[in-house]
Design a protein around this motif. Structure first.
Motif, PDB file in Angstrom:
ATOM      1  N   ALA A   1       0.819  -1.214   0.000  1.00  0.00           N
ATOM      2  CA  ALA A   1       0.000   0.000   0.000  1.00  0.00           C
ATOM      3  C   ALA A   1       0.851   1.261   0.000  1.00  0.00           C
ATOM      4  CB  ALA A   1      -0.943  -0.010   1.206  1.00  0.00           C
ATOM      5  N   ASP A   2       2.062   1.199   0.590  1.00  0.00           N
ATOM      6  CA  ASP A   2       2.917   2.379   0.634  1.00  0.00           C
ATOM      7  C   ASP A   2       3.738   2.557  -0.644  1.00  0.00           C
ATOM      8  OD1 ASP A   2       4.777   0.377   0.803  1.00  0.00           O
ATOM      9  OD2 ASP A   2       5.547   0.931   2.782  1.00  0.00           O
ATOM     10  N   GLY A   3       3.525   1.690  -1.643  1.00  0.00           N
ATOM     11  CA  GLY A   3       4.208   1.818  -2.919  1.00  0.00           C
ATOM     12  C   GLY A   3       5.464   0.982  -3.051  1.00  0.00           C
ATOM     13  N   SER A   4       5.954   0.402  -1.956  1.00  0.00           N
ATOM     14  CA  SER A   4       7.160  -0.410  -2.034  1.00  0.00           C
ATOM     15  C   SER A   4       6.867  -1.731  -2.740  1.00  0.00           C
ATOM     16  CB  SER A   4       7.735  -0.677  -0.641  1.00  0.00           C
ATOM     17  OG  SER A   4       6.764  -1.287   0.188  1.00  0.00           O
ATOM     18  N   GLU A   5       7.858  -2.242  -3.460  1.00  0.00           N
ATOM     19  CA  GLU A   5       7.657  -3.433  -4.270  1.00  0.00           C
ATOM     20  C   GLU A   5       7.698  -4.704  -3.437  1.00  0.00           C
ATOM     21  OE1 GLU A   5      10.334  -3.633  -7.502  1.00  0.00           O
ATOM     22  OE2 GLU A   5       9.620  -1.792  -8.461  1.00  0.00           O
ATOM     23  N   LEU A   6       6.898  -5.686  -3.851  1.00  0.00           N
ATOM     24  CA  LEU A   6       6.935  -7.023  -3.275  1.00  0.00           C
ATOM     25  C   LEU A   6       7.524  -7.982  -4.292  1.00  0.00           C
ATOM     26  CD1 LEU A   6       3.472  -7.456  -1.498  1.00  0.00           C
ATOM     27  CD2 LEU A   6       5.701  -7.346  -0.411  1.00  0.00           C
ATOM     28  N   ARG A   7       8.274  -8.959  -3.806  1.00  0.00           N
ATOM     29  CA  ARG A   7       8.808  -9.969  -4.717  1.00  0.00           C
ATOM     30  C   ARG A   7       7.687 -10.901  -5.182  1.00  0.00           C
ATOM     31  NH1 ARG A   7      12.084 -13.245  -1.735  1.00  0.00           N
ATOM     32  NH2 ARG A   7      10.971 -12.451   0.073  1.00  0.00           N
ATOM     33  N   GLN A   8       7.853 -11.469  -6.338  1.00  0.00           N
ATOM     34  CA  GLN A   8       6.849 -12.367  -6.886  1.00  0.00           C
ATOM     35  C   GLN A   8       6.910 -13.720  -6.190  1.00  0.00           C
ATOM     36  OE1 GLN A   8       7.134 -12.841 -11.092  1.00  0.00           O
ATOM     37  NE2 GLN A   8       5.290 -14.083 -11.265  1.00  0.00           N
ATOM     38  N   VAL A   9       5.747 -14.250  -5.833  1.00  0.00           N
ATOM     39  CA  VAL A   9       5.660 -15.568  -5.224  1.00  0.00           C
ATOM     40  C   VAL A   9       5.890 -16.613  -6.307  1.00  0.00           C
ATOM     41  CG1 VAL A   9       4.144 -17.207  -4.042  1.00  0.00           C
ATOM     42  CG2 VAL A   9       4.118 -14.779  -3.396  1.00  0.00           C
ATOM     43  N   ALA A  10       6.902 -17.469  -6.117  1.00  0.00           N
ATOM     44  CA  ALA A  10       7.244 -18.478  -7.121  1.00  0.00           C
ATOM     45  C   ALA A  10       6.464 -19.766  -6.942  1.00  0.00           C
ATOM     46  CB  ALA A  10       8.744 -18.776  -7.063  1.00  0.00           C
ATOM     47  N   VAL A  11       6.105 -20.094  -5.698  1.00  0.00           N
ATOM     48  CA  VAL A  11       5.415 -21.341  -5.397  1.00  0.00           C
ATOM     49  C   VAL A  11       4.255 -21.044  -4.443  1.00  0.00           C
ATOM     50  CG1 VAL A  11       5.627 -23.675  -4.459  1.00  0.00           C
ATOM     51  CG2 VAL A  11       7.591 -22.605  -5.593  1.00  0.00           C
ATOM     52  N   THR A  12       3.053 -21.455  -4.809  1.00  0.00           N
ATOM     53  CA  THR A  12       1.923 -21.346  -3.885  1.00  0.00           C
ATOM     54  C   THR A  12       1.713 -22.715  -3.245  1.00  0.00           C
ATOM     55  OG1 THR A  12       0.356 -21.799  -5.683  1.00  0.00           O
ATOM     56  CG2 THR A  12       0.785 -19.493  -5.151  1.00  0.00           C
ATOM     57  N   LEU A  13       1.417 -22.710  -1.949  1.00  0.00           N
ATOM     58  CA  LEU A  13       1.377 -23.966  -1.218  1.00  0.00           C
ATOM     59  C   LEU A  13       0.486 -23.863   0.007  1.00  0.00           C
ATOM     60  CD1 LEU A  13       3.273 -22.855   1.208  1.00  0.00           C
ATOM     61  CD2 LEU A  13       5.151 -23.798  -0.110  1.00  0.00           C
ATOM     62  N   ASP A  14       0.273 -25.008   0.620  1.00  0.00           N
ATOM     63  CA  ASP A  14      -0.348 -25.123   1.929  1.00  0.00           C
ATOM     64  C   ASP A  14       0.787 -25.337   2.919  1.00  0.00           C
ATOM     65  OD1 ASP A  14      -1.532 -26.033   4.296  1.00  0.00           O
ATOM     66  OD2 ASP A  14      -3.109 -27.124   3.262  1.00  0.00           O
ATOM     67  N   TYR A  15       0.836 -24.539   3.991  1.00  0.00           N
ATOM     68  CA  TYR A  15       1.927 -24.662   4.952  1.00  0.00           C
ATOM     69  C   TYR A  15       2.097 -26.094   5.454  1.00  0.00           C
ATOM     70  CZ  TYR A  15       1.892 -19.527   5.399  1.00  0.00           C
ATOM     71  OH  TYR A  15       1.960 -18.178   5.156  1.00  0.00           O
ATOM     72  N   ALA A  16       1.009 -26.831   5.576  1.00  0.00           N
ATOM     73  CA  ALA A  16       1.046 -28.184   6.137  1.00  0.00           C
ATOM     74  C   ALA A  16       1.334 -29.252   5.090  1.00  0.00           C
ATOM     75  CB  ALA A  16      -0.268 -28.497   6.849  1.00  0.00           C
ATOM     76  N   GLU A  17       1.443 -28.894   3.804  1.00  0.00           N
ATOM     77  CA  GLU A  17       1.706 -29.850   2.717  1.00  0.00           C
ATOM     78  C   GLU A  17       2.699 -29.209   1.756  1.00  0.00           C
ATOM     79  OE1 GLU A  17       0.635 -32.896   1.929  1.00  0.00           O
ATOM     80  OE2 GLU A  17      -0.957 -33.292   3.382  1.00  0.00           O
ATOM     81  N   LEU A  18       3.972 -29.230   2.103  1.00  0.00           N
ATOM     82  CA  LEU A  18       4.975 -28.559   1.277  1.00  0.00           C
ATOM     83  C   LEU A  18       5.250 -29.352   0.004  1.00  0.00           C
ATOM     84  CD1 LEU A  18       7.544 -27.411   4.006  1.00  0.00           C
ATOM     85  CD2 LEU A  18       5.550 -26.187   3.095  1.00  0.00           C
ATOM     86  N   PRO A  19       5.180 -28.707  -1.161  1.00  0.00           N
ATOM     87  CA  PRO A  19       5.330 -29.413  -2.447  1.00  0.00           C
ATOM     88  C   PRO A  19       6.787 -29.579  -2.876  1.00  0.00           C
ATOM     89  CG  PRO A  19       4.826 -27.128  -2.865  1.00  0.00           C
ATOM     90  CD  PRO A  19       4.842 -27.291  -1.354  1.00  0.00           C
ATOM     91  N   PHE A  20       7.617 -30.070  -1.958  1.00  0.00           N
ATOM     92  CA  PHE A  20       9.024 -30.304  -2.263  1.00  0.00           C
ATOM     93  C   PHE A  20       9.379 -31.747  -1.905  1.00  0.00           C
ATOM     94  CE2 PHE A  20       8.697 -25.802  -0.964  1.00  0.00           C
ATOM     95  CZ  PHE A  20       9.028 -25.205  -2.171  1.00  0.00           C
ATOM     96  N   ALA A  21      10.316 -32.310  -2.648  1.00  0.00           N
ATOM     97  CA  ALA A  21      10.751 -33.671  -2.385  1.00  0.00           C
ATOM     98  C   ALA A  21      11.452 -33.758  -1.030  1.00  0.00           C
ATOM     99  CB  ALA A  21      11.697 -34.144  -3.488  1.00  0.00           C
ATOM    100  N   SER A  22      11.393 -34.917  -0.422  1.00  0.00           N
ATOM    101  CA  SER A  22      12.057 -35.134   0.867  1.00  0.00           C
ATOM    102  C   SER A  22      13.564 -34.931   0.717  1.00  0.00           C
ATOM    103  CB  SER A  22      11.775 -36.535   1.387  1.00  0.00           C
ATOM    104  OG  SER A  22      10.391 -36.720   1.621  1.00  0.00           O
ATOM    105  N   GLN A  23      14.161 -34.300   1.727  1.00  0.00           N
ATOM    106  CA  GLN A  23      15.605 -34.054   1.778  1.00  0.00           C
ATOM    107  C   GLN A  23      16.120 -33.354   0.520  1.00  0.00           C
ATOM    108  OE1 GLN A  23      17.928 -37.427   3.058  1.00  0.00           O
ATOM    109  NE2 GLN A  23      16.465 -38.016   4.630  1.00  0.00           N
ATOM    110  N   SER A  24      15.429 -32.286   0.120  1.00  0.00           N
ATOM    111  CA  SER A  24      15.808 -31.576  -1.104  1.00  0.00           C
ATOM    112  C   SER A  24      16.265 -30.145  -0.876  1.00  0.00           C
ATOM    113  CB  SER A  24      14.630 -31.565  -2.088  1.00  0.00           C
ATOM    114  OG  SER A  24      13.522 -30.863  -1.531  1.00  0.00           O
ATOM    115  N   LEU A  25      16.105 -29.614   0.335  1.00  0.00           N
ATOM    116  CA  LEU A  25      16.401 -28.203   0.584  1.00  0.00           C
ATOM    117  C   LEU A  25      17.526 -28.047   1.595  1.00  0.00           C
ATOM    118  CD1 LEU A  25      12.755 -26.789   0.857  1.00  0.00           C
ATOM    119  CD2 LEU A  25      14.245 -26.818  -1.157  1.00  0.00           C
TER     120      LEU A  25
END
Length: 262
Positions: free
Chosen positions: A77-101
């Motif tokens: 609202a104050d005009g500052s930029e937000l970064r683009q969300v690359a992945v949309t997800l449910d906090y309780a169901e992360l869409p990443f492979a096990s042991q990948s991060l």
């Protein structure tokens, strides 16, 4: 807190972060995150939630993503930029492979999540051995936390009213149960619960005094933890060994099938 209430609380936090005390918190957290993430090495890092700060700005991993529950506008609202969300997800169901991060950052996710324990279990699943986790949260044992307690009677809330704030000691207990060993912790933002920039500036001296005199009473905290795997010993820095596959999305249905077959 159900998922609908959780989403409502997150929206309330978005609005609060654009207020003077919200900017005060964002500035402190950005500075600490820059310090903590600069020397964390690996290949894949994810920030989950709070696009108002760039938790991975100082990190040098080649693949970094911002994930959130929904796409966001490009500007605040104050005009500052937000970064683009690359992945949309449910906090309780992360869409990443096990042991990948190699690194996951959770800025103010657990206290507004419907299932904070499940969120941590998912983070533990997707982290590689010796992968790192950084959590930001509001400290209930602070002047702001006390204001939030009294607001239940007065109705004059300072922080978003539906957040379930978690003490650092309680959080460390949760992490320990998941073999996520806390390695560093920091407190910040010692000024009283002031709504205007003028009064926050007047109490700016309390940040230096507070860090020396009452270090555990800051309004916000940050905890860094490492995923420990029993019986496993790494030779040399973990980040020197690149795995054959980059993190790939795992549909929730496939993930459940793998768990049942496993």
């Amino acid at each position: 807190m159900d998922s609908a209430a959780s989403e409502k609380s997150i929206i309330a936090l978005d609005g609060w972060l654009q207020t003077p005390p919200g900017a005060y918190v964002r500035a402190w957290e950005q500075a600490r995150l820059d310090e903590l993430t600069a020397d964390i090495f690996g290949f894949n890092a994810v920030q989950i939630g709070l696009p108002q700060i760039d938790a991975l700005a100082a990190n040098r991993m080649p693949r970094k993503w911002l994930a959130d529950t929904r796409p966001r506008p490009l500007r605040m609202a104050d005009g500052s930029e937000l970064r683009q969300v690359a992945v949309t997800l449910d906090y309780a169901e992360l869409p990443f492979a096990s042991q990948s991060l190699d690194l996951v950052v959770l800025p103010h996710v657990l206290e507004f999540a419907a299932e904070p324990h499940q969120v941590l279990r998912e983070v533990e699943r997707v982290l590689r051995p010796e992968g790192q986790l950084i959590i930001c949260g509001f400290n209930p044992a602070s002047l702001w936390g006390l204001r939030q307690v009294t607001a239940r009677i007065t109705g004059n809330h300072f922080l978003p009213r539906d957040g379930e704030f978690i003490s650092m000691l309680r959080l460390k207990d949760w992490l320990k149960l998941l073999n996520l060993g806390a390695t560093q912790s920091h407190f910040g933002c010692y000024a009283p619960a002031c709504r205007t920039e003028k009064w926050l500036q007047r109490y700016a001296f309390m940040d230096k005094v507070g860090s020396r005199s009452w270090p555990y009473l800051g309004a916000v905290y940050m905890v860094q933890a490492v995923k420990r795997v029993k019986g496993m010993h790494l030779i040399g820095p973990a980040w020197t060994k690149k795995t054959a596959t980059a993190p790939a999305g795992v549909p929730a249905t496939n993930k459940r099938r793998e768990q049942q077959d496993g």
